[in-house]
Design a protein around this motif. Sequence first.
Motif, short mmCIF file in Angstrom:
data_model
loop_
_atom_site.label_atom_id
_atom_site.label_comp_id
_atom_site.label_asym_id
_atom_site.label_seq_id
_atom_site.Cartn_x
_atom_site.Cartn_y
_atom_site.Cartn_z
N VAL A 95 2.99 3.30 1.59
CA VAL A 95 1.68 3.33 0.95
C VAL A 95 1.75 3.67 -0.54
N VAL A 96 2.76 4.44 -0.93
CA VAL A 96 2.84 4.82 -2.34
C VAL A 96 3.49 3.69 -3.14
N PHE A 97 4.75 3.41 -2.85
CA PHE A 97 5.47 2.44 -3.67
C PHE A 97 5.20 1.00 -3.21
N GLY A 98 4.89 0.85 -1.90
CA GLY A 98 4.47 -0.48 -1.42
C GLY A 98 3.19 -0.90 -2.11
N ASN A 99 2.22 0.00 -2.13
CA ASN A 99 0.96 -0.31 -2.79
C ASN A 99 1.16 -0.57 -4.27
N PHE A 100 1.90 0.30 -4.91
CA PHE A 100 2.04 0.18 -6.36
C PHE A 100 2.85 -1.04 -6.75
N PHE A 101 3.97 -1.27 -6.06
CA PHE A 101 4.93 -2.25 -6.57
C PHE A 101 4.98 -3.57 -5.82
N LEU A 102 4.54 -3.61 -4.55
CA LEU A 102 4.64 -4.88 -3.83
C LEU A 102 3.94 -6.02 -4.58
N PRO A 103 2.65 -5.86 -4.98
CA PRO A 103 2.01 -6.98 -5.70
C PRO A 103 2.75 -7.33 -6.99
N ILE A 104 3.23 -6.32 -7.71
CA ILE A 104 3.92 -6.61 -8.97
C ILE A 104 5.22 -7.36 -8.70
N LEU A 105 5.94 -6.92 -7.69
CA LEU A 105 7.25 -7.54 -7.41
C LEU A 105 7.12 -9.00 -7.00
N ILE A 106 5.99 -9.36 -6.40
CA ILE A 106 5.83 -10.77 -5.99
C ILE A 106 4.95 -11.54 -6.98
N GLY A 107 4.63 -10.91 -8.10
CA GLY A 107 3.89 -11.61 -9.15
C GLY A 107 2.41 -11.76 -8.87
N ALA A 108 1.83 -10.83 -8.09
CA ALA A 108 0.40 -10.91 -7.76
C ALA A 108 -0.40 -9.91 -8.59
N LYS A 109 -1.72 -10.14 -8.65
CA LYS A 109 -2.57 -9.23 -9.41
C LYS A 109 -3.02 -8.04 -8.58
N ASP A 110 -3.04 -8.20 -7.29
CA ASP A 110 -3.44 -7.09 -6.41
C ASP A 110 -3.00 -7.46 -4.99
N VAL A 111 -3.34 -6.59 -4.04
CA VAL A 111 -3.07 -6.94 -2.64
C VAL A 111 -4.14 -7.96 -2.19
N ALA A 112 -3.95 -8.51 -0.99
CA ALA A 112 -4.86 -9.55 -0.53
C ALA A 112 -6.27 -9.02 -0.30
N PHE A 113 -6.38 -7.80 0.22
CA PHE A 113 -7.70 -7.23 0.54
C PHE A 113 -7.85 -5.87 -0.14
N PRO A 114 -8.26 -5.85 -1.40
CA PRO A 114 -8.34 -4.56 -2.11
C PRO A 114 -9.32 -3.58 -1.47
N LYS A 115 -10.45 -4.08 -0.96
CA LYS A 115 -11.42 -3.15 -0.36
C LYS A 115 -10.87 -2.55 0.93
N LEU A 116 -10.15 -3.37 1.69
CA LEU A 116 -9.52 -2.86 2.91
C LEU A 116 -8.46 -1.82 2.55
N ASN A 117 -7.81 -2.04 1.43
CA ASN A 117 -6.79 -1.11 0.96
C ASN A 117 -7.41 0.25 0.65
N ARG A 118 -8.54 0.22 -0.05
CA ARG A 118 -9.25 1.47 -0.36
C ARG A 118 -9.74 2.12 0.93
N PHE A 119 -10.25 1.30 1.85
CA PHE A 119 -10.72 1.83 3.13
C PHE A 119 -9.57 2.51 3.89
N SER A 120 -8.37 1.91 3.81
CA SER A 120 -7.20 2.50 4.49
C SER A 120 -6.96 3.92 3.97
N TRP A 121 -7.13 4.10 2.67
CA TRP A 121 -6.91 5.44 2.11
C TRP A 121 -7.96 6.41 2.62
N TRP A 122 -9.19 5.97 2.67
CA TRP A 122 -10.25 6.85 3.19
C TRP A 122 -9.98 7.22 4.65
N VAL A 123 -9.58 6.22 5.43
CA VAL A 123 -9.27 6.50 6.84
C VAL A 123 -8.12 7.50 6.93
#
Lengths: 535, 94
Positions: A95-123
């Motif tokens: 969740v720390v480095f996957g979140n931070f670096f996965l999109p960058i490492l594959i050349g993406a601007k963000d993860v596929a579902f940013p709102k779901l990502n934020r929801f995951s943190w709240w959960v």
Amino acid sequence: MSGNKKNEYVSYLEHQGKYKGIFSWIFTLDHKRIGLIYMYAIIVLFSIGALMGLLMRIELIAPGETIMKPQTYNGMFTVHGIIMIFMVVIPGLSVVFGNFFLPILIGAKDVAFPKLNRFSWWVYITGCGLAIASQFMQNGPPDTGWTFYAPYSTTTGSNVIMATFAAFVLGFSSILTGLNFIVTIHQMRAPGMKFFNMPLFSWAIYATAWTQLLATPIVGITLLMLIAERLFGIGFFNPSLGGDPVLFQHLFWIYSHPAVYIMILPALGVITEIIPTFCQKKIYGYKAIALSSLAIAGVGFLVWGHHMFTSGMSDQARWFFSFLTFLVAVPSAIKVFNWLATMYKGSIDLKPPFLYALSFIFLFTIGGTTGLLLGSVATDVQVHDTAFVVAHFHYIIFGGMGFAFFAAIHYWLPKMYGRMYNMKRATIAWGINFVGFNLLYFPQFILGIEGMPRRYFDYLPQFQPLEVVSTIGGFILIGGLIFMISNLVQGARKGEIAPANPWHGTTLEWQIPSPPPLENFDEAPIINPNPYDYK
Amino acid sequence: MANNVSHITDYKVLARVVLILMSLTLLTIFVTSFHLGAFSVTVALLIAGVKAFFILTYFMHLKYESLLLRLLVTMIFVLYAVIILITFIDYAYR
């Protein structure tokens, strides 16, 4: 910050969105900020868990009662386990480095579902809150150990329901994160980046995400069954109600052994990123490392029974699980071999991230080889439920995932904050941590072989010398951790400005400014088919 | 969806699938009247597996997805089948 920053872009740290202050963090949709708020939560929880570990070590410095009552000790090792396993190491690197670096490492601007990502943190935070609350409410902290073994967990008067429900909620967060990462990797790779062009950390996160997605529901259902049994007297696991306690162990470990790979696979990915950078050499056996991540995840699903050799399981199942356990060592060994082959004739630079990576290999190998003793039925029966298991487990989880986390934060902190920590202090802290860790846990291998049971509040006087050594190691390790964290915090806040590529890495995160801009790439990144292209 | 194309399944097809699912549910109840011993769980799981196949194929539109996605879902089923099989090795010989 860095020279490339001068009025040319606004970093994700400076970007002023809809919200201000703390709300700009907890309501953020930016994968990098979400990675950081996971990290802050994990550091706080890790500190609590580590303090509990130290208190247990102080209790064990002498036979008999030292600083706490037996029931407090039972609660302490349970809470230590729940915090460290469910809230720190399972989410940890992913969740720390996957979140931070996965999109960058594959050349993406963000993860596929940013709102779901934020929801995951709240959960996740909700689950953490429930777990911590379970320690103070009703009949006191659960005393089952983090494994919640039935039938004891179905009958104990301690606060099991809330703790298991918390684990259930935390599992949801894990599933959602895994789902998000799988879709991100499938759908969000930059044009031109095929699967076998991805950096190997992305492969590790991919394998981890599948494990999260497929294994976590099983423990979720299991914990709900346990709650149903306690609330409604349905006989799933308690023999007096017609249930089978071994079924609980099967269901629990069908998840919890793959969970070990949820913890360790991203760690293997981090080490695979660090080694070529600090050797300035192309990774040896790219495809073998990528596929070995999938092989570890796949075979790792089928070895859970080695936790149950003494549970009353059938002999046939025991030798079958033992065989499969030995199989899973093969892809792990492939990685270690390839790391060493990468180092061979490389231009090795002994900076702190690489030192942590080296110590990871050393500690993980000790943890792995002692794991084979536990995977073999005959020797497992001898050392089962002894301090040997505690030592093996901590060598894998702390020496593995923990040291990989330290390696990752030392490697990527300049990118995350645009500042550099004090290199000399980081090296000293690494030395203290390494010595403290081995002094703390290695004696427990010997104690276990000599017959010291785990989770025991008291022990025979003959075990005291090694228990004292272990406790001294605990103090040294805690000291090293405090020193390391203070150096990192100081570096992140007031350290020297870091260049965009301080380690001369070749993967995509080093091609963008430090700290990265809000959407990572102003224009589509140019993809090199070989992510480790060291000339 | 493969290539982001939407597929609208005919209501008649969906209705047939609902009927099949209800029939299979009745079959699940019906087979409990036979004493199948150790195979009772196997039969129940097989029927549940067939139901899951219909749900995934028609309700979740897997029929229209790429081969890769269909393979991934198949692999998940195979994995769960292997996990259950291994668990039953213990129960069969205990």
